[in-house]
Design a protein around this motif. Structure first.
Motif, PDB file in Angstrom:
ATOM      1  N   ALA A 112      44.072  41.453  25.029  1.00  0.00           N
ATOM      2  CA  ALA A 112      42.895  42.274  24.713  1.00  0.00           C
ATOM      3  C   ALA A 112      42.149  42.659  25.987  1.00  0.00           C
ATOM      4  O   ALA A 112      41.641  43.775  26.102  1.00  0.00           O
ATOM      5  CB  ALA A 112      41.964  41.521  23.768  1.00  0.00           C
ATOM      6  N   TYR A 113      42.099  41.749  26.958  1.00  0.00           N
ATOM      7  CA  TYR A 113      41.436  42.040  28.224  1.00  0.00           C
ATOM      8  C   TYR A 113      42.167  43.180  28.950  1.00  0.00           C
ATOM      9  O   TYR A 113      41.540  44.117  29.429  1.00  0.00           O
ATOM     10  CB  TYR A 113      41.389  40.784  29.094  1.00  0.00           C
ATOM     11  N   ARG A 114      43.483  43.095  29.013  1.00  0.00           N
ATOM     12  CA  ARG A 114      44.273  44.170  29.630  1.00  0.00           C
ATOM     13  C   ARG A 114      44.054  45.486  28.892  1.00  0.00           C
ATOM     14  O   ARG A 114      43.945  46.536  29.495  1.00  0.00           O
ATOM     15  CB  ARG A 114      45.761  43.821  29.639  1.00  0.00           C
ATOM     16  N   GLY A 115      43.962  45.429  27.568  1.00  0.00           N
ATOM     17  CA  GLY A 115      43.765  46.634  26.768  1.00  0.00           C
ATOM     18  C   GLY A 115      42.400  47.278  26.983  1.00  0.00           C
ATOM     19  O   GLY A 115      42.236  48.467  26.753  1.00  0.00           O
ATOM     20  N   ASP A 171      45.818  44.982  43.136  1.00  0.00           N
ATOM     21  CA  ASP A 171      46.378  43.710  43.600  1.00  0.00           C
ATOM     22  C   ASP A 171      45.501  42.531  43.195  1.00  0.00           C
ATOM     23  O   ASP A 171      45.976  41.396  43.130  1.00  0.00           O
ATOM     24  CB  ASP A 171      46.524  43.721  45.128  1.00  0.00           C
ATOM     25  N   THR A 172      44.232  42.789  42.931  1.00  0.00           N
ATOM     26  CA  THR A 172      43.309  41.708  42.595  1.00  0.00           C
ATOM     27  C   THR A 172      43.217  41.433  41.092  1.00  0.00           C
ATOM     28  O   THR A 172      42.519  40.503  40.686  1.00  0.00           O
ATOM     29  CB  THR A 172      41.886  42.029  43.122  1.00  0.00           C
ATOM     30  N   PHE A 173      43.917  42.229  40.281  1.00  0.00           N
ATOM     31  CA  PHE A 173      43.862  41.985  38.830  1.00  0.00           C
ATOM     32  C   PHE A 173      44.593  40.686  38.526  1.00  0.00           C
ATOM     33  O   PHE A 173      45.726  40.477  38.956  1.00  0.00           O
ATOM     34  CB  PHE A 173      44.480  43.148  38.055  1.00  0.00           C
ATOM     35  N   PRO A 174      43.953  39.795  37.764  1.00  0.00           N
ATOM     36  CA  PRO A 174      44.555  38.470  37.548  1.00  0.00           C
ATOM     37  C   PRO A 174      45.774  38.517  36.633  1.00  0.00           C
ATOM     38  O   PRO A 174      45.863  39.353  35.743  1.00  0.00           O
ATOM     39  CB  PRO A 174      43.419  37.678  36.898  1.00  0.00           C
ATOM     40  N   ASP A 175      46.689  37.576  36.874  1.00  0.00           N
ATOM     41  CA  ASP A 175      47.780  37.404  35.922  1.00  0.00           C
ATOM     42  C   ASP A 175      47.244  36.558  34.757  1.00  0.00           C
ATOM     43  O   ASP A 175      46.115  36.076  34.795  1.00  0.00           O
ATOM     44  CB  ASP A 175      49.002  36.766  36.583  1.00  0.00           C
ATOM     45  N   GLU A 176      48.028  36.375  33.731  1.00  0.00           N
ATOM     46  CA  GLU A 176      47.551  35.697  32.522  1.00  0.00           C
ATOM     47  C   GLU A 176      47.104  34.264  32.790  1.00  0.00           C
ATOM     48  O   GLU A 176      46.040  33.838  32.323  1.00  0.00           O
ATOM     49  CB  GLU A 176      48.620  35.719  31.430  1.00  0.00           C
ATOM     50  N   THR A 198      45.998  32.865  35.577  1.00  0.00           N
ATOM     51  CA  THR A 198      44.746  32.854  36.348  1.00  0.00           C
ATOM     52  C   THR A 198      43.575  33.254  35.456  1.00  0.00           C
ATOM     53  O   THR A 198      42.509  32.633  35.489  1.00  0.00           O
ATOM     54  CB  THR A 198      44.854  33.805  37.550  1.00  0.00           C
ATOM     55  N   PHE A 199      43.769  34.304  34.640  1.00  0.00           N
ATOM     56  CA  PHE A 199      42.721  34.766  33.729  1.00  0.00           C
ATOM     57  C   PHE A 199      42.294  33.646  32.782  1.00  0.00           C
ATOM     58  O   PHE A 199      41.106  33.355  32.627  1.00  0.00           O
ATOM     59  CB  PHE A 199      43.226  35.977  32.931  1.00  0.00           C
ATOM     60  N   VAL A 200      43.260  32.997  32.154  1.00  0.00           N
ATOM     61  CA  VAL A 200      42.949  31.943  31.188  1.00  0.00           C
ATOM     62  C   VAL A 200      42.280  30.764  31.882  1.00  0.00           C
ATOM     63  O   VAL A 200      41.261  30.247  31.404  1.00  0.00           O
ATOM     64  CB  VAL A 200      44.225  31.507  30.432  1.00  0.00           C
ATOM     65  N   ASP A 201      42.817  30.324  33.034  1.00  0.00           N
ATOM     66  CA  ASP A 201      42.240  29.184  33.735  1.00  0.00           C
ATOM     67  C   ASP A 201      40.805  29.458  34.192  1.00  0.00           C
ATOM     68  O   ASP A 201      39.911  28.639  33.975  1.00  0.00           O
ATOM     69  CB  ASP A 201      43.102  28.799  34.944  1.00  0.00           C
TER      70      ASP A 201
END
Length: 172
Positions: A88-91, A101-106, A108-111
């Motif tokens: 949902a965040y990506r959407g 390049d600074t957009f977090p992967d899943e 990192t986002f969750v943590d």
């Protein structure tokens, strides 16, 4: 001799010979007298049905104005953070943000958001104000705080862009 008020009342309720009269029978109204009211009721029902059907046919998104779409886009991004919902965040984010390049992967986002949630609680947005729209780009001031720290309200300027008809949150 003049009659008193009480005498007058008695005289009006008596017949010619001084005998009391029966109350007048109520007159029955004809359905023809109600015709204008029935027509008005019919018109109201038809108009109400027309409005109801138009709301069912037109999607809610079509009924919202631009500012409401922008508020929903901002709210969707913050709600995704609260719910640790990476998809949902990506959407809710714009293509430029997703390609950064600074957009977090899943992970990192969750943590990061789980740690923030455990320390501060959920993000609460009491107001989205000062929305300025220029074409397919808008800015808004998001007033927010953590639910466990309501006295530490912050204001963040957020950029929102329209991509393929949808408004998305972007950092620049």
């Amino acid at each position: 001799m003049a009659k008193s008020a009480g005498d007058r009342d008695r005289s009006t309720s008596q017949g010619r010979r001084g005998e009391p009269t029966a109350p007048a029978a109520p007159t029955r109204r004809s359905w023809k007298e109600m015709w204008p009211f029935l027509v008005a009721l019919g018109i109201i029902v038809v108009v109400a049905l027309g409005i109801g059907i138009s709301y069912l046919i037109r999607p809610a998104d079509d009924r919202m104005n631009t500012e409401a779409h922008i508020q929903h886009a901002v709210n969707d991004a913050y709600t995704a953070r609260n719910e640790l919902d990476y998809a949902a965040y990506r959407g809710a984010m714009c293509a430029a943000e997703l390609g950064s390049d600074t957009f977090p992967d899943e992970a990192t986002f969750v943590d990061d958001n789980r740690i923030s949630f455990e320390e501060n609680g959920q993000i609460v947005i009491p107001e989205i104000a000062d929305i300025t729209v220029t074409g397919d780009r808008a800015t808004a001031q998001v007033h927010w705080h953590f639910d466990e720290k309501p006295d530490q309200e912050q204001v963040t300027n957020v950029v929102v862009v329209r991509e393929d008809g949808d408004w998305k949150v972007c950092t620049s």
